[in-house]
Scaffold this motif. Sequence first.
Motif, PDB file in Angstrom:
ATOM      1  N   SER A  64       0.840  -1.194   0.000  1.00  0.00           N
ATOM      2  CA  SER A  64       0.000   0.000   0.000  1.00  0.00           C
ATOM      3  C   SER A  64       0.876   1.245   0.000  1.00  0.00           C
ATOM      4  N   GLY A  65       0.241   2.399  -0.196  1.00  0.00           N
ATOM      5  CA  GLY A  65       0.948   3.667  -0.198  1.00  0.00           C
ATOM      6  C   GLY A  65       0.672   4.441   1.078  1.00  0.00           C
ATOM      7  N   ILE A  66       0.108   5.644   0.937  1.00  0.00           N
ATOM      8  CA  ILE A  66      -0.213   6.475   2.094  1.00  0.00           C
ATOM      9  C   ILE A  66      -1.660   6.946   1.976  1.00  0.00           C
ATOM     10  N   SER A  70      -4.617   3.048   2.664  1.00  0.00           N
ATOM     11  CA  SER A  70      -3.357   2.312   2.801  1.00  0.00           C
ATOM     12  C   SER A  70      -3.170   1.710   4.185  1.00  0.00           C
ATOM     13  N   LYS A  71      -4.084   2.019   5.108  1.00  0.00           N
ATOM     14  CA  LYS A  71      -4.085   1.351   6.405  1.00  0.00           C
ATOM     15  C   LYS A  71      -4.802   0.001   6.318  1.00  0.00           C
ATOM     16  N   ASN A  84       4.223  -1.278   3.575  1.00  0.00           N
ATOM     17  CA  ASN A  84       3.612   0.038   3.400  1.00  0.00           C
ATOM     18  C   ASN A  84       4.665   0.978   2.816  1.00  0.00           C
ATOM     19  N   VAL A  86       5.937   4.561   0.380  1.00  0.00           N
ATOM     20  CA  VAL A  86       5.739   6.009   0.471  1.00  0.00           C
ATOM     21  C   VAL A  86       4.611   6.430  -0.461  1.00  0.00           C
ATOM     22  N   HIS A  87       4.191   7.673  -0.343  1.00  0.00           N
ATOM     23  CA  HIS A  87       3.001   8.179  -1.023  1.00  0.00           C
ATOM     24  C   HIS A  87       3.135   8.100  -2.552  1.00  0.00           C
ATOM     25  N   SER A 110      -4.727   0.912  -2.669  1.00  0.00           N
ATOM     26  CA  SER A 110      -4.399   2.335  -2.770  1.00  0.00           C
ATOM     27  C   SER A 110      -5.672   3.158  -2.650  1.00  0.00           C
ATOM     28  N   ASP A 114      -3.714   8.636  -3.523  1.00  0.00           N
ATOM     29  CA  ASP A 114      -2.445   7.936  -3.678  1.00  0.00           C
ATOM     30  C   ASP A 114      -2.192   7.548  -5.129  1.00  0.00           C
TER      31      ASP A 114
END
Length: 255
Positions: A64-66, A70-71, A84, A86-87, A110, A114
């Motif tokens: 996932s990203g940010i 992404s959680k 996890n 970066v964005h 995502s 993102d």
Amino acid sequence: MTYIAKPKLHHPSLVKNKAGYTRRDYEGAVSTLCAGCGHDSISAAIIQACFELDIQPHQVAKLSGIGCSSKAPTYFVGASHGFNTVHGRMPSVMTGANLANRDLIYMGVSGDGDSASIGLGQFAHIMRRGVNMTYIVMNNGVYGLTKGQFSATADKGSISKKGVANSDESIDLVSLAILMGASFVGRSFSGDKHQLVPLIKAAMAHGGAAFLDVISPCVAFNNHAGSTKSYEYVREHNEALNRLDFIEGREEITT
């Protein structure tokens, strides 16, 4: 939101799949997202899809990203591999992981911010390269972590919670994925599990770049009158998401 840990013991009567796992075995930590968030419904659909596909949890690699979306990988298939990034840079990491180990089942999770804003270029290139993965965008049309600004997928003319109208054209990730050569593309709604679970199963079983754009209402900042990504609006217009378009392959016409 809650921070209570899930009990480790499973009830002995829980049904097991062909791989010997119960549905509980595909769950993760207790969600800390807002109660009613559409992202949790998508996580539940992923759990159900993995259970029905008899997947070995350790065969899954989720990235996932940010953002709020992404959680989500924390909340499903807890015994899998996870990273996890970066964005906006999740596609690069997933491409590298895929090159290093072709035997895993790759899932990228995502959000519209993102993937459609800072990560738009990365999104286009991972589709263009045809990486073998399932790429899910939890699309709510806003930046939930920074208090509800419009994202790039917000429809033109939609109204924010503060009463501001969006004057920008929206980016349609489905059209872009098709244009860039993704071989499996779909759109669904987090509130329609009967459609979403089979789509996720089909995407995970597909050998190639599979993309799902899932409308996922933000209950905190984009679930009001004037929003085109609220529960009420999407349910009223759900025929568009429930329509299945299938184009049968034919031989090339030559003259």
